[in-house]
Write a protein that holds these residues in place. Sequence first.
Motif, PDB file in Angstrom:
ATOM      1  N   GLY A 152       1.643  13.697 -14.685  1.00 40.77           N
ATOM      2  CA  GLY A 152       2.217  13.205 -15.834  1.00 40.77           C
ATOM      3  C   GLY A 152       3.374  13.534 -16.453  1.00 40.77           C
ATOM      4  N   ASP A 153       4.035  14.336 -15.700  1.00 39.37           N
ATOM      5  CA  ASP A 153       5.364  14.893 -15.595  1.00 39.37           C
ATOM      6  C   ASP A 153       6.343  13.768 -14.809  1.00 39.37           C
ATOM      7  OD1 ASP A 153       5.208  16.694 -17.341  1.00 39.37           O
ATOM      8  OD2 ASP A 153       5.482  18.348 -16.021  1.00 39.37           O
ATOM      9  N   ALA A 177       0.952  -1.041   0.188  1.00 39.41           N
ATOM     10  CA  ALA A 177       0.025   0.042  -0.042  1.00 39.41           C
ATOM     11  C   ALA A 177       0.991   1.212  -0.230  1.00 39.41           C
ATOM     12  CB  ALA A 177      -0.892  -0.127   1.232  1.00 39.41           C
ATOM     13  N   ALA A 178       2.052   1.084   0.790  1.00 39.47           N
ATOM     14  CA  ALA A 178       2.763   2.349   0.834  1.00 39.47           C
ATOM     15  C   ALA A 178       3.550   2.731  -0.648  1.00 39.47           C
ATOM     16  CB  ALA A 178       4.060   2.217   1.795  1.00 39.47           C
ATOM     17  N   VAL A 179       3.870   1.507  -1.300  1.00 37.81           N
ATOM     18  CA  VAL A 179       4.515   1.579  -2.663  1.00 37.81           C
ATOM     19  C   VAL A 179       3.595   2.182  -3.688  1.00 37.81           C
ATOM     20  CG1 VAL A 179       5.384   0.505  -4.564  1.00 37.81           C
ATOM     21  CG2 VAL A 179       5.999  -0.112  -2.338  1.00 37.81           C
ATOM     22  N   LYS A 180       2.097   1.982  -3.501  1.00 36.36           N
ATOM     23  CA  LYS A 180       0.965   2.362  -4.304  1.00 36.36           C
ATOM     24  C   LYS A 180       0.733   3.916  -4.074  1.00 36.36           C
ATOM     25  CE  LYS A 180      -3.765   1.594  -5.633  1.00 36.36           C
ATOM     26  NZ  LYS A 180      -4.969   0.712  -5.152  1.00 36.36           N
ATOM     27  N   THR A 181       0.760   4.096  -2.861  1.00 34.64           N
ATOM     28  CA  THR A 181       0.744   5.582  -2.482  1.00 34.64           C
ATOM     29  C   THR A 181       1.665   6.532  -2.938  1.00 34.64           C
ATOM     30  OG1 THR A 181      -0.381   5.010  -0.458  1.00 34.64           O
ATOM     31  CG2 THR A 181       0.264   7.345  -0.499  1.00 34.64           C
ATOM     32  N   TYR A 182       2.836   6.077  -2.896  1.00 33.45           N
ATOM     33  CA  TYR A 182       3.953   6.566  -3.634  1.00 33.45           C
ATOM     34  C   TYR A 182       3.989   6.882  -4.968  1.00 33.45           C
ATOM     35  CZ  TYR A 182       8.685   7.847  -5.132  1.00 33.45           C
ATOM     36  OH  TYR A 182       9.933   8.581  -5.674  1.00 33.45           O
ATOM     37  N   GLU A 183       3.385   6.031  -5.624  1.00 34.63           N
ATOM     38  CA  GLU A 183       3.433   5.820  -7.111  1.00 34.63           C
ATOM     39  C   GLU A 183       2.190   6.872  -7.784  1.00 34.63           C
ATOM     40  OE1 GLU A 183       3.442   1.832  -8.278  1.00 34.63           O
ATOM     41  OE2 GLU A 183       5.538   1.697  -8.131  1.00 34.63           O
ATOM     42  N   GLU A 184       1.151   6.953  -7.023  1.00 40.36           N
ATOM     43  CA  GLU A 184       0.043   7.556  -7.164  1.00 40.36           C
ATOM     44  C   GLU A 184       0.474   8.954  -7.141  1.00 40.36           C
ATOM     45  OE1 GLU A 184      -3.679   4.521  -6.202  1.00 40.36           O
ATOM     46  OE2 GLU A 184      -2.985   6.120  -4.903  1.00 40.36           O
ATOM     47  N   GLY A 185       1.165   9.409  -6.045  1.00 38.53           N
ATOM     48  CA  GLY A 185       1.636  10.896  -5.850  1.00 38.53           C
ATOM     49  C   GLY A 185       2.333  11.264  -6.873  1.00 38.53           C
ATOM     50  N   ILE A 186       3.412  10.407  -7.184  1.00 38.76           N
ATOM     51  CA  ILE A 186       4.312  10.720  -8.393  1.00 38.76           C
ATOM     52  C   ILE A 186       3.679  11.127  -9.652  1.00 38.76           C
ATOM     53  CG2 ILE A 186       6.030   9.800  -9.804  1.00 38.76           C
ATOM     54  CD1 ILE A 186       7.293  10.379  -7.257  1.00 38.76           C
ATOM     55  N   ALA A 187       2.577  10.163  -9.745  1.00 43.21           N
ATOM     56  CA  ALA A 187       1.743  10.463 -11.158  1.00 43.21           C
ATOM     57  C   ALA A 187       0.995  11.527 -11.279  1.00 43.21           C
ATOM     58  CB  ALA A 187       0.827   9.176 -11.384  1.00 43.21           C
ATOM     59  N   ARG A 188       0.532  12.004 -10.063  1.00 46.74           N
ATOM     60  CA  ARG A 188      -0.106  13.442  -9.823  1.00 46.74           C
ATOM     61  C   ARG A 188       0.767  14.529  -9.802  1.00 46.74           C
ATOM     62  NH1 ARG A 188      -2.684  10.646  -5.353  1.00 46.74           N
ATOM     63  NH2 ARG A 188      -1.628  12.278  -4.028  1.00 46.74           N
ATOM     64  N   GLY A 189       2.085  14.367  -9.811  1.00 46.76           N
ATOM     65  CA  GLY A 189       3.245  15.439  -9.813  1.00 46.76           C
ATOM     66  C   GLY A 189       3.408  15.961  -8.568  1.00 46.76           C
ATOM     67  N   SER A 190       2.977  15.317  -7.345  1.00 48.01           N
ATOM     68  CA  SER A 190       3.195  15.633  -5.987  1.00 48.01           C
ATOM     69  C   SER A 190       4.362  15.247  -5.570  1.00 48.01           C
ATOM     70  CB  SER A 190       2.138  15.211  -5.197  1.00 48.01           C
ATOM     71  OG  SER A 190       0.739  15.411  -5.506  1.00 48.01           O
ATOM     72  N   LEU A 191       4.962  16.076  -4.618  1.00 49.07           N
ATOM     73  CA  LEU A 191       6.236  15.454  -3.873  1.00 49.07           C
ATOM     74  C   LEU A 191       5.991  14.408  -2.943  1.00 49.07           C
ATOM     75  CD1 LEU A 191       9.405  16.401  -3.195  1.00 49.07           C
ATOM     76  CD2 LEU A 191       8.462  17.418  -1.371  1.00 49.07           C
ATOM     77  N   SER A 192       6.741  13.329  -3.230  1.00 52.65           N
ATOM     78  CA  SER A 192       6.318  11.908  -2.583  1.00 52.65           C
ATOM     79  C   SER A 192       7.638  11.428  -2.148  1.00 52.65           C
ATOM     80  CB  SER A 192       5.772  10.982  -3.595  1.00 52.65           C
ATOM     81  OG  SER A 192       4.914  11.516  -4.259  1.00 52.65           O
ATOM     82  N   ALA A 193       7.376  10.833  -0.882  1.00 45.48           N
ATOM     83  CA  ALA A 193       8.598  10.179  -0.017  1.00 45.48           C
ATOM     84  C   ALA A 193       8.190   8.739   0.433  1.00 45.48           C
ATOM     85  CB  ALA A 193       9.031  10.974   1.015  1.00 45.48           C
ATOM     86  N   LEU A 194       9.445   7.793   0.084  1.00 44.62           N
ATOM     87  CA  LEU A 194       9.026   6.483   0.326  1.00 44.62           C
ATOM     88  C   LEU A 194      10.265   5.947   1.316  1.00 44.62           C
ATOM     89  CD1 LEU A 194       7.425   3.675   0.376  1.00 44.62           C
ATOM     90  CD2 LEU A 194       8.638   3.184  -1.676  1.00 44.62           C
ATOM     91  N   VAL A 195      10.209   5.512   2.289  1.00 41.81           N
ATOM     92  CA  VAL A 195      11.301   4.524   3.164  1.00 41.81           C
ATOM     93  C   VAL A 195      10.915   3.166   3.245  1.00 41.81           C
ATOM     94  CG1 VAL A 195      12.884   4.793   4.863  1.00 41.81           C
ATOM     95  CG2 VAL A 195      11.802   6.802   4.378  1.00 41.81           C
TER      96      VAL A 195
END
Length: 777
Positions: A582-583, A87-105
Motif C-alpha cells: 500500500g505504500d 503479463a509483465a506489466v501486471k507482474t510489476y504492478e502487483e509487486g509494487i502494490a505489495r511493497g516489493s522491489l520491482s523492475a520492468l524493462v
Amino acid sequence: MSTAASFSPLAAATGKALSLSMQRLWLTGQVLPAGARIVVQHVFRSEEEKPLEVIYAFPLPRDAALRRFRINGEGFEAHSELKETGAAVKTYEEGIARGSLSALVRQYGDGLVNLTIGNIRPKETVTVHLEILCGVELKDCGFRFRFPFTLAPAYHPRAKTALTEAGEGEMELPVDEFGDLILPRFREDPSALHQVGFELTTVSQLSLDEIGSPSHAVRVKQDGGRFARITLAPESDVPNRDLVVDVSFQSVEPQVLAGRDKAGKGRFAAIVPSSCFGVSSEEPRRVVILLDKSGSMQGAPILQARKAIEACLGTLSEADWFGLAAFNNQVQTFQPALVHGTRELRDQAHQFLMQVEAGGGTELAKGFLEAAKLLPGGGDIFVITDGQVSGTEKILADARAADVRLHCLGIGSASQDRFLALLARETGGVSRFVTPQERVDLPAVDLFNSVGRPVASGLKAGENVQPEPPSSVFSGTPVLLFGEADEAAGRQIELSWAGGSLNLPMDFSDSDIAETVWLLQGSRLITDWESRYPSLEALAPLEKRKQSRVASRLLELSQTYGLASREMSLVAVVTRSGDRAGDLPETRVVAVGLPQHTLFDAYFGRRVLSAMSVDRVSSVTSELSRLFGERPAFSLDSLRIDADIEQPRERGFTRFMRRRPAALPSQSAEDILLDLASRMDSDGGMPGRDSESRAIATIVALLAFLSQGHTAEEGVFRSHVARLVMFLKSLTGLSSQHRRTVDAVVELAREGKAPAGEWIALAHTSGNHWRKVEQAC
C-alpha cells in the motif's frame, strides 16, 4: 580501470554529493565484426524519505534487442523473466502494490525503452545489469560500434515541449502513437548528471589495425593482433553523446564466425567484403540528392553538407541524371525533373545550394516522397540528415512504398543510427553515421561514390541464411549473413548473383561463439519485424493484436531467441523482509544530457539568460531592435517562454544567432581536394581555356589526389580519380612531349602512387606547371 570503484557525483559549486536517482551507467562486453554482446550497469540510489520509483529512458542501438537483466542490492539478487508485455506489466504492478522491489524493462515504438525500478527504499542502492545484443556499422576495411549514452529530442508534428526550469526541458509524444512511454528531462548542462564509462573488448579473425574514437578519449591495448581492450581514458564522463568506436583491419577479406551450440547445431555469421563481388558498373546514374535543412542542421553541418554535395556532383558525367532537393517542414526542389550532369546545370545547382538556410522541423517522409516523384520508374535518393524524427515506423512504411533506394548519411551526437540503418536497408540502400566532431563532407563523398552503381545485383544465399541478404551490393559496404548449418548441408556458405558466385568455407571448431552469433541473428530479425509494426497495431488490445501477423511473428521470435520485443518484456520482483503493501513510491524520471552540439532553444524555446544582468539584457534588447526594426520576442517580465516544437520561432535571439555568419576554418588538404572535385567538368577533366591548359590542370589535380592516398580503387575520391584518368586517356592534339608526360602520369595512377612534390599546394595555385610535372615524373 575497475568498474567496482565507488562513485558519488559532486556539485561543482559546493563540492557536496548530489542527490541523484541514477548515479552510474557503465558499459562492458565484447564487440565483434558481426555485432556486440554487452552488459549495461545502472546504479540507482534513493535519498528520499519514502520508497522511490525511478524511470530511465534510452534508445536501442542499431539492430538491438534486450536479453535479460540481473538486479542486486544489499542481501538480495534476482534475475528477470521474459513475459508477454501485458503479463509483465501486471507482474510489476502487483509487486509494487505489495511493497516489493520491482523492475520492468519495456520497449516502445522507435526503439525507445523504459527501465523502471520501483520501491527502492530510503538510502538503498540497487544495481541493474542489463544484457543487450546489437549490430555495428560495417565497412570493407573495418566497423564502427555506436552506443547511446543519451537520448536526443526528436521532431514530431504533434509533440509538446515545455521548459521545466532554466536549462532543463521535457517533451511529450502523442499517447495514441507511443502509449505510456516516459521520456527523460533534457538537461542543457550534463555536468551534474550520472557519470558514464566503458570497458570493452574486440575480437576479429583478421589482424586489427587502427582503433580509435571520435567521441571519447580512449585507451587501447592490443594483444596478439586480433584482440584489443578499449577503455575510457579519464575516470568517467558525462551523458551527452553516444560512444563511437572505430576498428579497422589490416586486410580486406571475408570472415566467418562459426561454432556449434549445446545441441550440436552449427551457427555462423559471415562478413563478405564488397570487393568479393566485383567493381561498380559505369552505367548512367539516376540519383536525387536530398538535404535536411531543418533547424538542427544549423552551423557547420549545413556548410559542410553544401560543400560535400558540390563534390558529389563532380562525380557525375553528362550521361548521368541528377536531381537536388532540400527539406524541413516544406520541400524545395532544384528542378521539376531530373537533369543531365553538365557543367552549366551543376553551376545552377551550386546557386540553389547557396540559398538553402537551416531552420524549421524535420519532415523526412515528405522530403523523400517529393524526391521520389523525380524518379519515375525507380532510382536512388542520397539523404544527408541528422535523422532526429519520431514515428519512424510510419516513415519506414512510406519509404518501402516509394519504390526507390534510400542511402543515408546521418549526422549527430545522439543516435538515430538504428532508424537510418533501417531506412537504408529496408529500401535496398546503405548508410553511414558520423559525429559532429567529424567532417561531414568526406563521408558524404565516399558514400555517394557507391550510390546508383551496385557491384552486384540479384544476390541470393542458401535456405539456411536469414534474414535474406540484400539484393544489391554497393562498393565499400560488406554483406552480413546469419545462418545455421549441419553436416548434411556441408561446411560452405553458397552465394550467387547476376554474373557470379562464391563459396565460403566454415570451421565450427569454436564453440564459444555459437550462442553469441545465434543471439545476434535473433536481435537482427526482431529489429526488422519491429520496423514493420505500426503504432496502431502495437497499442491495440491483446485480442486484436493476436490477429496481427507482425505481432505473432515478434512473439514467436522473442520466445525462440529469448529476447525482448514490443510483444514481450523483462520483469523481476524481489520480496524482502519488511515490505509494506500500500505504500506507493514517489516517481523520479532520470534526466539526460542534451546531446552535444544540439541547440537547447531549438526544442525548448528561449530560456532565462542567467549569465546576463538586467542591464545587459536591456542593452541587447535595444541593439536587436536597432538591427531588426522590431522588439525581440521576450521581455524582462517573462524571459522564460515554453515552446511547441512544431512552431519554431524565427525572431529575437534565435533569428539573430541564425543570421550570424559562421567562422571559416583555414583550408586543409581535404578542403583543397573537395574544391578540386567540385570544379571537375562533366567530361572528367579540370576546366581550362584549351586542351593543353586542361591537360596540365587535370594532371596536377590527379597527382594531388594520389599524393593523399586516393586511387581509382580506394579512398573517398576514387570516382574522381577514375574520371580524371579517363579524361587524360581521351586527350588528343597534345605535343609529343606533353603526351609522354600524360602517359607517365596515367601509369603512376595505375600504380596508385604520386612522385615527390607539393602537389596539394600546386593544385591550389594557378599557372603553367608542365615543367614541374616533367621534372618530377
